[in-house]
Motif scaffolding. Sequence first.
Motif, PDB file in Angstrom:
ATOM      1  N   ILE A  89     -14.511  15.425  -2.175  1.00 31.15           N
ATOM      2  CA  ILE A  89     -13.990  13.741  -1.850  1.00 31.15           C
ATOM      3  C   ILE A  89     -15.199  13.632  -3.405  1.00 31.15           C
ATOM      4  O   ILE A  89     -14.512  12.205  -3.790  1.00 31.15           O
ATOM      5  CB  ILE A  89     -13.132  13.103  -1.002  1.00 31.15           C
ATOM      6  N   ARG A  90     -16.058  14.617  -3.447  1.00 26.28           N
ATOM      7  CA  ARG A  90     -16.627  13.792  -4.430  1.00 26.28           C
ATOM      8  C   ARG A  90     -16.934  13.731  -5.947  1.00 26.28           C
ATOM      9  O   ARG A  90     -15.857  14.694  -6.743  1.00 26.28           O
ATOM     10  CB  ARG A  90     -18.413  14.470  -4.529  1.00 26.28           C
ATOM     11  N   ASP A  91     -17.036  12.619  -6.879  1.00 27.54           N
ATOM     12  CA  ASP A  91     -16.332  12.362  -8.104  1.00 27.54           C
ATOM     13  C   ASP A  91     -16.719  13.936  -8.550  1.00 27.54           C
ATOM     14  O   ASP A  91     -17.975  13.685  -8.362  1.00 27.54           O
ATOM     15  CB  ASP A  91     -17.255  11.734  -8.133  1.00 27.54           C
ATOM     16  N   VAL A 227      -7.484  13.170  -3.241  1.00 20.60           N
ATOM     17  CA  VAL A 227      -8.666  12.372  -3.053  1.00 20.60           C
ATOM     18  C   VAL A 227      -8.813  11.613  -2.128  1.00 20.60           C
ATOM     19  O   VAL A 227      -9.588  11.203  -0.977  1.00 20.60           O
ATOM     20  CB  VAL A 227      -9.342  12.882  -4.117  1.00 20.60           C
ATOM     21  N   ARG A 228      -7.874  10.045  -2.650  1.00 20.54           N
ATOM     22  CA  ARG A 228      -7.886   8.939  -1.700  1.00 20.54           C
ATOM     23  C   ARG A 228      -7.649   9.128  -0.297  1.00 20.54           C
ATOM     24  O   ARG A 228      -7.917   8.315  -0.206  1.00 20.54           O
ATOM     25  CB  ARG A 228      -6.824   7.674  -2.696  1.00 20.54           C
ATOM     26  N   LYS A 236     -14.194   6.360   4.616  1.00 20.27           N
ATOM     27  CA  LYS A 236     -14.871   6.676   3.321  1.00 20.27           C
ATOM     28  C   LYS A 236     -13.815   5.460   1.983  1.00 20.27           C
ATOM     29  O   LYS A 236     -13.042   6.018   1.439  1.00 20.27           O
ATOM     30  CB  LYS A 236     -15.713   7.158   2.366  1.00 20.27           C
ATOM     31  N   GLU A 237     -13.509   4.477   1.960  1.00 19.48           N
ATOM     32  CA  GLU A 237     -13.038   3.251   1.384  1.00 19.48           C
ATOM     33  C   GLU A 237     -12.725   2.909  -0.206  1.00 19.48           C
ATOM     34  O   GLU A 237     -12.356   2.578  -0.825  1.00 19.48           O
ATOM     35  CB  GLU A 237     -13.404   1.894   2.366  1.00 19.48           C
ATOM     36  N   VAL A 238     -14.139   2.874  -0.985  1.00 17.75           N
ATOM     37  CA  VAL A 238     -14.071   3.033  -2.424  1.00 17.75           C
ATOM     38  C   VAL A 238     -15.018   4.991  -2.401  1.00 17.75           C
ATOM     39  O   VAL A 238     -15.769   5.454  -1.672  1.00 17.75           O
ATOM     40  CB  VAL A 238     -14.263   2.385  -2.503  1.00 17.75           C
ATOM     41  N   ILE A 332     -11.642  -4.009  -1.923  1.00 19.94           N
ATOM     42  CA  ILE A 332     -11.111  -2.589  -1.693  1.00 19.94           C
ATOM     43  C   ILE A 332     -10.183  -2.298  -2.185  1.00 19.94           C
ATOM     44  O   ILE A 332     -10.463  -1.107  -3.405  1.00 19.94           O
ATOM     45  CB  ILE A 332     -11.840  -1.928  -0.280  1.00 19.94           C
ATOM     46  N   THR A 333      -8.896  -2.868  -2.539  1.00 20.59           N
ATOM     47  CA  THR A 333      -7.889  -2.952  -3.087  1.00 20.59           C
ATOM     48  C   THR A 333      -8.507  -3.084  -4.725  1.00 20.59           C
ATOM     49  O   THR A 333      -7.542  -2.619  -5.113  1.00 20.59           O
ATOM     50  CB  THR A 333      -7.371  -4.604  -2.700  1.00 20.59           C
ATOM     51  N   HIS A 334      -9.277  -3.715  -5.136  1.00 17.32           N
ATOM     52  CA  HIS A 334      -9.444  -3.892  -6.080  1.00 17.32           C
ATOM     53  C   HIS A 334     -10.132  -2.620  -7.297  1.00 17.32           C
ATOM     54  O   HIS A 334      -9.473  -2.276  -7.662  1.00 17.32           O
ATOM     55  CB  HIS A 334     -10.740  -5.054  -6.609  1.00 17.32           C
ATOM     56  N   PHE A 335     -10.912  -1.898  -6.248  1.00 17.93           N
ATOM     57  CA  PHE A 335     -11.290  -0.921  -6.834  1.00 17.93           C
ATOM     58  C   PHE A 335     -10.553   0.504  -6.313  1.00 17.93           C
ATOM     59  O   PHE A 335     -10.488   0.813  -7.342  1.00 17.93           O
ATOM     60  CB  PHE A 335     -12.414  -0.563  -6.080  1.00 17.93           C
ATOM     61  N   GLU A 336      -9.161   0.505  -5.693  1.00 16.12           N
ATOM     62  CA  GLU A 336      -8.452   1.248  -5.614  1.00 16.12           C
ATOM     63  C   GLU A 336      -7.528   1.417  -6.484  1.00 16.12           C
ATOM     64  O   GLU A 336      -6.831   2.476  -6.571  1.00 16.12           O
ATOM     65  CB  GLU A 336      -7.573   1.162  -4.192  1.00 16.12           C
ATOM     66  N   THR A 337      -7.006  -0.072  -7.174  1.00 16.48           N
ATOM     67  CA  THR A 337      -6.576  -0.370  -8.328  1.00 16.48           C
ATOM     68  C   THR A 337      -6.909  -0.082  -9.939  1.00 16.48           C
ATOM     69  O   THR A 337      -6.139   1.373 -10.088  1.00 16.48           O
ATOM     70  CB  THR A 337      -5.688  -1.878  -8.505  1.00 16.48           C
ATOM     71  N   ILE A 338      -8.325   0.241  -9.692  1.00 19.37           N
ATOM     72  CA  ILE A 338      -8.979   0.572 -11.391  1.00 19.37           C
ATOM     73  C   ILE A 338      -8.619   2.018 -10.873  1.00 19.37           C
ATOM     74  O   ILE A 338      -8.821   2.378 -12.013  1.00 19.37           O
ATOM     75  CB  ILE A 338     -10.364  -0.109 -10.688  1.00 19.37           C
ATOM     76  N   GLU A 339      -8.650   2.394  -9.407  1.00 19.98           N
ATOM     77  CA  GLU A 339      -8.931   4.422  -9.599  1.00 19.98           C
ATOM     78  C   GLU A 339      -7.414   4.514 -10.184  1.00 19.98           C
ATOM     79  O   GLU A 339      -6.877   5.604 -10.981  1.00 19.98           O
ATOM     80  CB  GLU A 339      -9.518   4.703  -8.455  1.00 19.98           C
TER      81      GLU A 339
END
Length: 614
Positions: A89-91, A227-228, A236-238, A332-339
């Motif tokens: 799950i690492r970038d 991965v998500r 790990k939330e983000v 957290i939702t904002h980062f999920e949307t971007i991803e």
Amino acid sequence: MKLEKILDKLGSIEKNSFIKIIDHIISKNPKNSKEIDKILSSSDKGLKSVDNQNVSNIFSLISSEFTEHLKSEFQEANSQLDILIDIIIRDGNCLMKQDWFSRLYEIEIKNLKVKTKNLISELEKEKSELSDTRKRDYRIYKACLSTAYTNDITNNRDAKITSDELSIILTLSKQLGLSQEEIKLINYSILPIKKADILDVINNLKNLGVVFYSKKENTILVADEMVRLLRKVREKEVAEKFYRRTLKLLREPIINQIAKEHNIERKLTHSQKIEQIIKVGISFTDLLTNEIYKEGTNLTEKKKTLNELCEKGLNIPNLKGSTLEDKIKSLITHFETIEKDEKVGISIDGFDKMLSELNVSIPTLNKELKEQFELQDEFVLSADYLLDYNIKPRDILDLITKPNLSKFVKDNGIKQRGDDILNILDHYKDVENLYLENYANVGYRNLNLLKENGITVKESELGLKFEELTKVIFKGLGFHVDDKFKSQLNTKKDIMDILLNLGNDEIIIVECKTIKEKGYNKFSTVSRQLKSYQNLALKNNLRIVKILLIAPEFSDDFVYDCEMDTEMNLSLLTASTLSKIFETFKDSKYQEFPHVLFRDIVINEERIIKALSK
């Protein structure tokens, strides 16, 4: 890489384990079974004959059941699933050659053994780097875990931590404020760490449905969606890149405070401490609830600090939520949307140009990216390559030190007032290509998503912009978009959007419609409009080869009415299909798009893409 794209690359044998697990979950009547049945009803042979896009849709519908399937595997004390998931799950680790994965696995086991040994030593010392409070927390957790693990052996059973025991231990770890890394080290101070054969490891992960393995290319593939999901399993939330973006905004004393609390070496540099904080797996929620504040900070001050962090640092005005917990969830939702968003904030061409100029200005960047994201190829500064790993322009700029960013800004004549990163992204935006990448969003009149993707436009301008972009696409497909001839034909009453002049008095009429609500359903209105254009063209002795109606989507009723119409040679084309046809055409052998392919009532994207790819 998206799940659908991975499935497109693989054969049926390589997908088999994943499909079997989904099939098994479906047989257990999951909560979204009605939606799943609708997808499967179009197939006589069940899940195996469903197209890859719909397999991906079904996976999203059973994600909560798939999560439970994985959580049950954690009961196997020696599964090493925590170690393996933390690697994949690492970038940057969603695509790996077998030998590269083997190397990362060996390094992880080796480091774990060293760290576990050091932890045991620190716990046994009378004077150590650990505070008495932290020692007590570690000992409590270790004693409870040891009991859960060894009570089976005492009762002459295989050592196994039951689901009930696991839930209690997880609750305990949260109450003690332990990070994922701290939990892992204590776990492996009790459980023996054995390095398994790498092919067995890959096979186990494949059978769990977590990874795909291409024997032909000797490559492990992990879908972005998986991965998500795995991050949620590991709590790990983000993604690391968003965690890093947040930590880099904190003052050095706060970073030092967090590092001290979680037994991170004091001698490390500021940047190294940030990377270690990410690696130890402190909950993002816990970080923003407790860890970034001075002792004694009240709730009102915490909310104020978080608001300032989001507004001034992350450029997120008006973070939703009245409570601290709600605000953190919104972030957290904002980062999920971007991803999840496939758009990159700037155009692909702009991304490539930025990478090329970064390479000149900061020659060490290629090496730094390889190390940071554990990439195995020699040269990684390519937009297409990095996007396969879900690494976007902002993620790269976040890694560059402030002095190097300032140097790059000066070297390339980029605006220096304000935020360097935002100025760089704006400099490489390449507006036309960025609009083309957001073509469907323009059609849907989705102002919020357009804004998030770096496009500022008035709602009143979206209809005209959709028409302009459609012209650009048809020109790119090799058609003669004849505005002059269109102007001669148009009357005050009848004004067609686009006319494609095929020569020899043959034309294609193109009408563009944007919609805000789901499903374009005004057939009676649009058919009258198109028939008037048809009559106008026939009066001028023109042969209408095709009439194309382009909209983001069409309702079932609209498609049915279109099928029943016998007066027009009309085809329906969704914006996303036209966009994908355009992208495929660029790499095809054709100089001009063969318009005979526009022969369905609803243009079949898959058929046309196959024809262009031959």
